[in-house]
Design an enzyme around this catalytic site. Structure first.
Site, PDB file in Angstrom:
ATOM      1  CD  GLU A  97      -3.323   0.525   1.679  1.00  0.00           C
ATOM      2  OE1 GLU A  97      -4.257   1.327   1.749  1.00  0.00           O
ATOM      3  OE2 GLU A  97      -3.440  -0.679   1.978  1.00  0.00           O
ATOM      4  CB  THR A 157      -7.541  -0.421  -1.199  1.00  0.00           C
ATOM      5  OG1 THR A 157      -8.097  -0.983  -0.017  1.00  0.00           O
ATOM      6  CG2 THR A 157      -6.796   0.863  -0.849  1.00  0.00           C
TER       7      THR A 157
END
Length: 319
Positions: A97, A157
């Site tokens: 991420e 996401t």
């Protein structure tokens, strides 16, 4: 016939481990694994991962000196170290991420993605095994558009709505991760009742996106995420991918294998007649019409950012 629900699910859906815990990955043999700042923070607080943290920090010191002067670099090193360990276990890809605090920064997100891919490259991991996770904001989708054009695959996401899914598909994102359980949480709190099976609004949202993508032939993959119970997973059997926590993987492994495919690209029910094409203004307006998506997107960015701050604090204490 499969002897349990997890085995049957793997016949129709790619199963991804939603965890930073290596032992869980070894136990359930997922194809891919996905992490986020919250999961890495949880793992970092366990003594069995102390050596990975230590190794990442030592490497960071050689390259950037003190964490006080370059904390983002040390966070990147930790994320990549965990990613490399995960790739020793799973045969497929790992999602890493981008800093949630860059969720509204196109250039910053692209720069961070390049940094992460470079760190993986230094460790002999090619970009094909990495998915860069970006928040499903307008800026996140635009960053993904650029990265995908460079052959860097992105996992979008914090996705809670069809407008978000539409801009990610138009940006050619490799993967989206709609958050089933968090959608259900919002409606449960709002309406004061439980949801089950196909009545679950999180399940309905993913099914809507799946059918829209398949009807219009988008290559972007759909990976249902953030599950609260096995019922949600069973209702989405057949989705391209599902990322599942160790607790729910264990429950599925103990359930009978008589699972029915619920999502099928050959049998889509999508009432939308044309592709959804949104410029920035139209996207922001449509997203604003969905209070659940607005609230959960903002909350998710804040939580991931807060957990990054906690991880930074932990690093400072270790030093």
């Amino acid at each position: 016939m499969s002897d349990n629900a997890l085995s049957k699910l793997k016949e129709m859906t790619t199963v991804v481990a939603d965890t930073g815990d290596f032992e869980s990955m070894k136990a359930y043999h997922p194809q891919d694994a996905t992490t986020n700042p919250s999961l890495i923070l949880q793992a970092a607080e366990k003594p069995e991962y102390a050596e990975i943290l230590k190794s990442a920090l030592e490497e960071g010191k050689k390259q950037a000196g003190s964490p006080k002067d370059n904390m983002p670099h040390f966070i990147d090193c930790i994320m990549v170290h965990f990613g490399c360990e995960i790739l020793k276990i799973v045969p497929g890809r790992v999602s890493t991420e981008v800093d949630a605090r860059l969720s509204f920064d196109i250039e910053g997100s692209i720069k961070k993605a390049h940094k992460l891919i470079g760190l993986y490259k230094e460790k002999g991991i090619e970009k094909e095994r990495i998915l860069i996770k970006l928040a499903s904001t307008w800026e996140g989708a635009e960053a993904a558009r650029q990265l995908q054009s460079e052959g860097i695959n992105c996992n979008m996401t914090l996705l809670f709505s069809l407008p978000q899914a539409a801009i990610c598909a138009e940006a050619n994102a490799k993967l989206i991760s709609p958050f089933v359980g968090r959608i259900m949480d919002w409606y449960k709190a709002k309406e004061g009742k439980d949801f089950h099976g196909s009545d679950d609004p999180g399940v309905q949202s993913v099914a809507e996106i799946y059918n829209y993508y398949k009807k219009f032939g988008y290559a972007t993959e759909i990976m249902g995420a953030s599950f609260r119970n096995t019922s949600e997973i069973i209702e989405l059997a057949g989705c391209d991918l599902l990322t599942i926590s160790p607790k729910l993987l264990e429950e599925l492994s103990k359930m009978p294998g008589n699972l029915t495919r619920k999502l099928d690209p050959k049998n889509t029910a999508c009432p939308i007649n044309d592709k959804i094409k949104l410029d920035e203004k139209a996207f922001r307006l449509q997203l604003n019409e969905n209070p659940m998506a607005v609230e959960k997107l903002s909350e998710g960015i804040r939580k991931f950012a807060a957990d990054l701050v906690k991880l930074e604090s932990k690093i400072q204490q270790m030093i």
